[in-house]
Design a protein around this motif. Structure first.
Motif, mmCIF file in Angstrom:
data_model
loop_
_atom_site.group_PDB
_atom_site.id
_atom_site.type_symbol
_atom_site.label_atom_id
_atom_site.label_comp_id
_atom_site.label_asym_id
_atom_site.label_seq_id
_atom_site.Cartn_x
_atom_site.Cartn_y
_atom_site.Cartn_z
ATOM 1 N N MET A 91 25.718 39.122 47.214
ATOM 2 C CA MET A 91 26.715 39.220 48.287
ATOM 3 C C MET A 91 27.441 40.560 48.134
ATOM 4 S SD MET A 91 26.613 36.206 49.933
ATOM 5 C CE MET A 91 28.155 35.678 50.639
ATOM 6 N N ASN A 92 28.271 40.881 49.120
ATOM 7 C CA ASN A 92 29.074 42.088 49.099
ATOM 8 C C ASN A 92 30.081 42.020 47.949
ATOM 9 O OD1 ASN A 92 31.348 43.815 49.584
ATOM 10 N ND2 ASN A 92 30.646 44.087 51.680
ATOM 11 N N LYS A 93 29.950 42.905 46.995
ATOM 12 C CA LYS A 93 30.774 42.868 45.793
ATOM 13 C C LYS A 93 32.208 43.332 46.033
ATOM 14 C CE LYS A 93 26.746 43.265 42.826
ATOM 15 N NZ LYS A 93 26.004 42.431 43.723
ATOM 16 N N THR A 94 32.485 43.894 47.202
ATOM 17 C CA THR A 94 33.843 44.308 47.541
ATOM 18 C C THR A 94 34.690 43.112 47.964
ATOM 19 O OG1 THR A 94 33.035 46.458 48.271
ATOM 20 C CG2 THR A 94 35.215 45.815 49.058
ATOM 21 N N HIS A 95 34.053 42.080 48.529
ATOM 22 C CA HIS A 95 34.787 40.957 49.094
ATOM 23 C C HIS A 95 34.434 39.601 48.486
ATOM 24 C CE1 HIS A 95 36.512 43.413 52.288
ATOM 25 N NE2 HIS A 95 35.337 44.002 52.357
ATOM 26 N N TRP A 96 33.436 39.550 47.603
ATOM 27 C CA TRP A 96 32.969 38.272 47.074
ATOM 28 C C TRP A 96 32.854 38.336 45.550
ATOM 29 C CZ3 TRP A 96 31.558 33.961 50.113
ATOM 30 C CH2 TRP A 96 31.601 34.187 51.489
ATOM 31 N N ILE A 97 33.018 37.182 44.915
ATOM 32 C CA ILE A 97 32.780 37.036 43.476
ATOM 33 C C ILE A 97 31.856 35.842 43.258
ATOM 34 C CG2 ILE A 97 34.941 38.083 42.692
ATOM 35 C CD1 ILE A 97 36.023 35.176 42.314
ATOM 36 N N SER A 98 31.241 35.803 42.092
ATOM 37 C CA SER A 98 30.453 34.646 41.668
ATOM 38 C C SER A 98 31.193 33.955 40.533
ATOM 39 C CB SER A 98 29.062 35.067 41.174
ATOM 40 O OG SER A 98 28.275 35.535 42.240
ATOM 41 N N ILE A 99 31.271 32.630 40.627
ATOM 42 C CA ILE A 99 31.948 31.820 39.618
ATOM 43 C C ILE A 99 30.919 30.910 38.972
ATOM 44 C CG2 ILE A 99 33.755 30.114 39.207
ATOM 45 C CD1 ILE A 99 34.951 30.994 41.964
ATOM 46 N N LEU A 100 30.847 30.953 37.640
ATOM 47 C CA LEU A 100 29.977 30.016 36.928
ATOM 48 C C LEU A 100 30.476 28.598 37.154
ATOM 49 C CD1 LEU A 100 29.317 31.484 33.360
ATOM 50 C CD2 LEU A 100 27.665 31.155 35.189
ATOM 51 N N LEU A 101 29.568 27.696 37.421
ATOM 52 C CA LEU A 101 29.933 26.288 37.606
ATOM 53 C C LEU A 101 29.599 25.478 36.359
ATOM 54 C CD1 LEU A 101 28.870 25.637 41.313
ATOM 55 C CD2 LEU A 101 31.137 26.161 40.384
#
Length: 134
Positions: A91-101
């Motif tokens: 995804m766009n790294k300026t507006h999105w993050i990834s969270i470990l579940l």
């Protein structure tokens, strides 16, 4: 290869209970990828994916579930300093993050970030008026 534990079902229960969201599974190649969409404007506010943990720089052959959420670009730098939060995968790294579940991010913070993403993607009153007149 073992998998990380997952909070996938807790996230899906949360979005169903709080937003009435039913996840969409649009891709045949990745049948476990769940898109979380706003009802009013169809914008994504979340994406759950199962990916190799190595894609996040975690040195293991295990698979892990992640949740991508939309964030303020002003907050991303500080969020990325926290364990379990990474630059957005796919995804766009300026507006999105990834969270470990996997439980690294406390459930309260996970749901707070999900709430923020939901709020950021809500239909605006202007776009709702357009839909009503269409």
């Amino acid at each position: 290869m073992t998998d990380f534990p997952t909070y996938r079902s807790q996230v899906l229960d949360y979005v169903q209970d709080n937003y009435g969201t039913v996840p969409e599974y649009p891709w045949e190649r990745t049948p476990d990828a769940a898109v979380l969409r706003q009802k009013g404007n169809a914008k994504w506010y979340g994406l759950i994916m199962r990916i190799p943990a190595q894609k996040l720089g975690i040195p293991t052959d295990a698979m892990t579930d992640i949740l991508n959420v939309k964030c303020s670009p002003l907050e991303i730098g500080s969020l990325l300093q926290k364990p379990g939060i990474f630059p957005a995968y796919h995804m766009n790294k300026t507006h999105w993050i990834s969270i470990l579940l996997d439980g690294t991010v406390p459930e309260a913070e996970l749901f707070f970030l999900l709430d923020q993403s939901f709020a950021r993607t809500k239909p605006t009153p202007k776009s709702q008026k357009k839909e009503e007149h269409a």
